[in-house]
Design a protein around this motif. Sequence first.
Motif, short mmCIF file in Angstrom:
data_model
loop_
_atom_site.label_atom_id
_atom_site.label_comp_id
_atom_site.label_asym_id
_atom_site.label_seq_id
_atom_site.Cartn_x
_atom_site.Cartn_y
_atom_site.Cartn_z
N ALA A 1 7.03 31.28 23.14
CA ALA A 1 8.10 32.01 22.68
C ALA A 1 8.76 31.37 21.26
N GLY A 2 8.93 32.15 20.45
CA GLY A 2 9.72 31.53 19.23
C GLY A 2 11.23 31.39 19.24
N LYS A 3 11.45 30.55 18.07
CA LYS A 3 12.96 30.61 17.74
C LYS A 3 13.20 31.70 16.64
N SER B 1 11.00 47.81 10.24
CA SER B 1 12.22 48.53 9.40
C SER B 1 13.17 49.19 10.31
N ASP B 2 12.75 49.40 11.55
CA ASP B 2 13.88 50.16 12.40
C ASP B 2 14.94 49.12 12.86
N LEU B 3 14.48 48.10 12.66
CA LEU B 3 15.78 46.92 12.98
C LEU B 3 16.64 46.58 12.01
N VAL C 1 18.21 42.00 19.07
CA VAL C 1 17.34 42.38 17.85
C VAL C 1 16.70 41.18 17.28
N LEU C 2 16.96 40.18 17.37
CA LEU C 2 16.41 38.65 16.87
C LEU C 2 15.16 38.56 18.02
N ARG C 3 15.48 38.76 19.02
CA ARG C 3 14.26 38.63 19.93
C ARG C 3 13.09 39.44 19.92
N GLU C 4 13.45 40.88 19.51
CA GLU C 4 12.69 41.99 19.40
C GLU C 4 11.67 41.67 18.06
N ASP D 1 3.56 38.68 18.77
CA ASP D 1 2.60 39.79 19.40
C ASP D 1 1.35 39.82 18.57
N ALA D 2 1.63 40.17 17.39
CA ALA D 2 0.57 40.24 16.14
C ALA D 2 -0.30 38.92 16.02
#
Length: 253
Positions: A136-138, A190-192, A201-204, A211-212
């Motif tokens: 999991a990232g920062k 872009s949707d964010l 939003v930051l976690r998404e 994931d990519a």
Amino acid sequence: MPVARPDSFAFRVVARLVRSFMFAITRRDWQGMEHFPEDSGFIAAANHATDLDALTFAHYLFDSGHEPRILAKASLWKVPVVGWALRSTRMIPVARGSVDAGASLRVATERLRAGDCVAIFPEGTLTRDPDLWPMAGKTGMARLALASRVPVVPIAQWGAQEILPRYSKRFRPFPRKLVHLHAGPPVDLSDLYERPVDTVVLREATDRVLDAVTRLLEEIRGEQAPAVRFDLRRHPEYEKKQTTYPPLPEGAR
């Protein structure tokens, strides 16, 4: 693609030394360079499994025609020779856990707006996952991406840990190891852009990029990553550097 052509003489000297060193100790499987934008700045986001992969990351980006500005911990600027190299190549220091931590993001945003490639490890440190999958990232990368709105190119790298294992001093350059770096299409965030920049939003944004990266790494390794990404917040016992890792609790993988 042609290699980058820095204006700075010191940058050219450092690049020549690093490239010669990397050519001497690695064989390279480089793919996906066509995904790097040529008409704007962009964020290059990669997984982080060993200290050496900062060099493999920089080598890959430089030889794709871009001068990377890597965000790295500020303490490295105090290390003899290393500090000089970082200053000469205009890397960006990150003062972790201090009031100056936000300054690095402001500098990085300015560099992106100037058309530079800013390279970052979204995990913020070496992965603690026992099998070296991205953890999991920062949120620093997400803040930077949402503030600048530039493309975020995911990059998976694998193989440098065979030369210098995580947290090990056993440097094993020979025989030369095959190092893979594969980039994928920019991640759509872009949707964010118009949403409030909060934790959700930051976690998404962070999760989409990781994931990519993980999907690219699965292709390189020919394996499937754990269904649940390792998260340091749930396993504080992994926070300190360790050469031997305790077994994961049941259900954490």
